[in-house]
Design a protein around this motif. Structure first.
Motif, PDB file in Angstrom:
ATOM      1  N   LEU A  80       0.822  -1.206   0.000  1.00  0.00           N
ATOM      2  CA  LEU A  80       0.000   0.000   0.000  1.00  0.00           C
ATOM      3  C   LEU A  80       0.856   1.256   0.000  1.00  0.00           C
ATOM      4  O   LEU A  80       0.548   2.223  -0.700  1.00  0.00           O
ATOM      5  N   LEU A  81       1.944   1.251   0.744  1.00  0.00           N
ATOM      6  CA  LEU A  81       2.847   2.404   0.787  1.00  0.00           C
ATOM      7  C   LEU A  81       3.373   2.732  -0.611  1.00  0.00           C
ATOM      8  O   LEU A  81       3.354   3.886  -1.034  1.00  0.00           O
ATOM      9  N   GLY A  82       3.820   1.722  -1.341  1.00  0.00           N
ATOM     10  CA  GLY A  82       4.341   1.945  -2.688  1.00  0.00           C
ATOM     11  C   GLY A  82       3.296   2.514  -3.639  1.00  0.00           C
ATOM     12  O   GLY A  82       3.565   3.457  -4.389  1.00  0.00           O
ATOM     13  N   ILE A  83       2.097   1.968  -3.590  1.00  0.00           N
ATOM     14  CA  ILE A  83       1.018   2.459  -4.450  1.00  0.00           C
ATOM     15  C   ILE A  83       0.667   3.896  -4.081  1.00  0.00           C
ATOM     16  O   ILE A  83       0.472   4.739  -4.963  1.00  0.00           O
ATOM     17  N   ALA A  84       0.589   4.190  -2.787  1.00  0.00           N
ATOM     18  CA  ALA A  84       0.233   5.541  -2.337  1.00  0.00           C
ATOM     19  C   ALA A  84       1.241   6.570  -2.830  1.00  0.00           C
ATOM     20  O   ALA A  84       0.861   7.664  -3.276  1.00  0.00           O
ATOM     21  N   ILE A  85       2.515   6.240  -2.780  1.00  0.00           N
ATOM     22  CA  ILE A  85       3.544   7.163  -3.285  1.00  0.00           C
ATOM     23  C   ILE A  85       3.367   7.363  -4.786  1.00  0.00           C
ATOM     24  O   ILE A  85       3.386   8.488  -5.283  1.00  0.00           O
ATOM     25  N   GLU A  86       3.177   6.265  -5.525  1.00  0.00           N
ATOM     26  CA  GLU A  86       3.001   6.360  -6.983  1.00  0.00           C
ATOM     27  C   GLU A  86       1.774   7.176  -7.359  1.00  0.00           C
ATOM     28  O   GLU A  86       1.768   7.848  -8.390  1.00  0.00           O
ATOM     29  N   GLU A  87       0.732   7.160  -6.539  1.00  0.00           N
ATOM     30  CA  GLU A  87      -0.496   7.895  -6.841  1.00  0.00           C
ATOM     31  C   GLU A  87      -0.465   9.335  -6.327  1.00  0.00           C
ATOM     32  O   GLU A  87      -1.436  10.062  -6.488  1.00  0.00           O
ATOM     33  N   GLY A  91       2.536  12.697   2.069  1.00  0.00           N
ATOM     34  CA  GLY A  91       2.827  12.506   3.485  1.00  0.00           C
ATOM     35  C   GLY A  91       2.361  11.124   3.883  1.00  0.00           C
ATOM     36  O   GLY A  91       1.185  10.793   3.726  1.00  0.00           O
ATOM     37  N   ILE A  92       3.288  10.304   4.360  1.00  0.00           N
ATOM     38  CA  ILE A  92       2.939   8.937   4.730  1.00  0.00           C
ATOM     39  C   ILE A  92       3.541   8.627   6.097  1.00  0.00           C
ATOM     40  O   ILE A  92       4.761   8.644   6.269  1.00  0.00           O
ATOM     41  N   GLY A  93       2.649   8.383   7.040  1.00  0.00           N
ATOM     42  CA  GLY A  93       3.068   7.985   8.372  1.00  0.00           C
ATOM     43  C   GLY A  93       2.895   6.485   8.516  1.00  0.00           C
ATOM     44  O   GLY A  93       1.877   5.934   8.109  1.00  0.00           O
ATOM     45  N   VAL A  94       3.884   5.839   9.090  1.00  0.00           N
ATOM     46  CA  VAL A  94       3.898   4.387   9.177  1.00  0.00           C
ATOM     47  C   VAL A  94       3.899   3.957  10.640  1.00  0.00           C
ATOM     48  O   VAL A  94       4.820   4.303  11.387  1.00  0.00           O
ATOM     49  N   LYS A  95       2.873   3.217  11.041  1.00  0.00           N
ATOM     50  CA  LYS A  95       2.858   2.592  12.367  1.00  0.00           C
ATOM     51  C   LYS A  95       2.679   1.101  12.143  1.00  0.00           C
ATOM     52  O   LYS A  95       1.595   0.625  11.810  1.00  0.00           O
ATOM     53  N   GLN A  96       3.776   0.355  12.300  1.00  0.00           N
ATOM     54  CA  GLN A  96       3.760  -1.073  12.026  1.00  0.00           C
ATOM     55  C   GLN A  96       4.346  -1.877  13.180  1.00  0.00           C
ATOM     56  O   GLN A  96       4.965  -2.916  12.982  1.00  0.00           O
ATOM     57  N   HIS A  97       4.172  -1.386  14.393  1.00  0.00           N
ATOM     58  CA  HIS A  97       4.593  -2.150  15.562  1.00  0.00           C
ATOM     59  C   HIS A  97       3.407  -2.296  16.501  1.00  0.00           C
ATOM     60  O   HIS A  97       2.412  -1.606  16.363  1.00  0.00           O
ATOM     61  N   GLY A  98       3.520  -3.218  17.427  1.00  0.00           N
ATOM     62  CA  GLY A  98       2.416  -3.474  18.345  1.00  0.00           C
ATOM     63  C   GLY A  98       1.389  -4.407  17.731  1.00  0.00           C
ATOM     64  O   GLY A  98       1.622  -5.005  16.681  1.00  0.00           O
ATOM     65  N   PRO A  99       0.252  -4.538  18.396  1.00  0.00           N
ATOM     66  CA  PRO A  99      -0.793  -5.457  17.902  1.00  0.00           C
ATOM     67  C   PRO A  99      -1.213  -5.121  16.472  1.00  0.00           C
ATOM     68  O   PRO A  99      -1.306  -3.954  16.100  1.00  0.00           O
ATOM     69  N   HIS A 100      -1.475  -6.154  15.686  1.00  0.00           N
ATOM     70  CA  HIS A 100      -1.837  -5.949  14.275  1.00  0.00           C
ATOM     71  C   HIS A 100      -3.036  -5.028  14.110  1.00  0.00           C
ATOM     72  O   HIS A 100      -3.089  -4.246  13.166  1.00  0.00           O
ATOM     73  N   THR A 118      11.024  19.460   1.770  1.00  0.00           N
ATOM     74  CA  THR A 118      10.367  19.007   0.553  1.00  0.00           C
ATOM     75  C   THR A 118       9.604  17.713   0.803  1.00  0.00           C
ATOM     76  O   THR A 118      10.028  16.881   1.569  1.00  0.00           O
ATOM     77  N   ARG A 119       8.468  17.593   0.166  1.00  0.00           N
ATOM     78  CA  ARG A 119       7.720  16.347   0.205  1.00  0.00           C
ATOM     79  C   ARG A 119       8.046  15.567  -1.054  1.00  0.00           C
ATOM     80  O   ARG A 119       8.438  16.162  -2.031  1.00  0.00           O
ATOM     81  N   PRO A 120       7.932  14.246  -1.140  1.00  0.00           N
ATOM     82  CA  PRO A 120       7.215  13.417  -0.196  1.00  0.00           C
ATOM     83  C   PRO A 120       7.989  13.200   1.102  1.00  0.00           C
ATOM     84  O   PRO A 120       9.206  13.202   1.121  1.00  0.00           O
ATOM     85  N   THR A 121       7.220  12.988   2.140  1.00  0.00           N
ATOM     86  CA  THR A 121       7.765  12.771   3.465  1.00  0.00           C
ATOM     87  C   THR A 121       7.186  11.477   4.012  1.00  0.00           C
ATOM     88  O   THR A 121       5.986  11.249   3.935  1.00  0.00           O
TER      89      THR A 121
END
Length: 125
Positions: A80-87, A91-100, A118-121
């Motif tokens: 999803l991150l890759g697609i979001a950047i391409e589209e 600004g993309i915040g990533v929270k991928q720790h802790g409970p799913h 500068t963005r993207p960030t």
């Protein structure tokens, strides 16, 4: 704007007051991401009114109508991150720790503020 098969007004509205303010351009971008991702995307936070942001101690990015948080974890988050950047999400915040169930990506398409980096960030929570 909400005549689509993917997102409802309810899931994009403010959780505290039900107000909805959402950018048409952001919605079109979000739908393009969803179509390419080809999997359900659960929006856990769309528009937030200023009072709601203040109450939860959040930045004001969601008050612009140009930001969403999407529940996603693991390899799907990477995809999803890759697609979001391409589209064009900038600004993309990533929270991928802790409970799913608490993992997510924040997606916004805000322009940089004058003098801002500068963005993207991409950042992590």
């Amino acid at each position: 704007m909400f005549d689509n098969d993917y997102f409802t007004e309810e899931e994009l509205s403010c959780r505290c007051c039900g107000k909805l303010h959402f950018s048409n351009d952001t919605m079109r971008r979000l739908i393009r991401v969803r179509v390419r991702f080809n999997k359900p995307m659960v929006v856990t936070s769309g528009y937030r009114c200023p009072a709601h942001c203040a109450k939860i101690g959040s930045t004001m990015t969601h008050t612009t109508g140009q930001a969403v948080d999407v529940s996603v974890a693991g390899g799907r988050a990477y995809e999803l991150l890759g697609i979001a950047i391409e589209e064009g999400f900038t600004g993309i915040g990533v929270k991928q720790h802790g409970p799913h169930g608490g993992r997510f990506l924040h997606l916004d398409d805000l322009e940089p503020i004058q003098g801002e980096r500068t963005r993207p960030t991409v950042w992590s929570y």
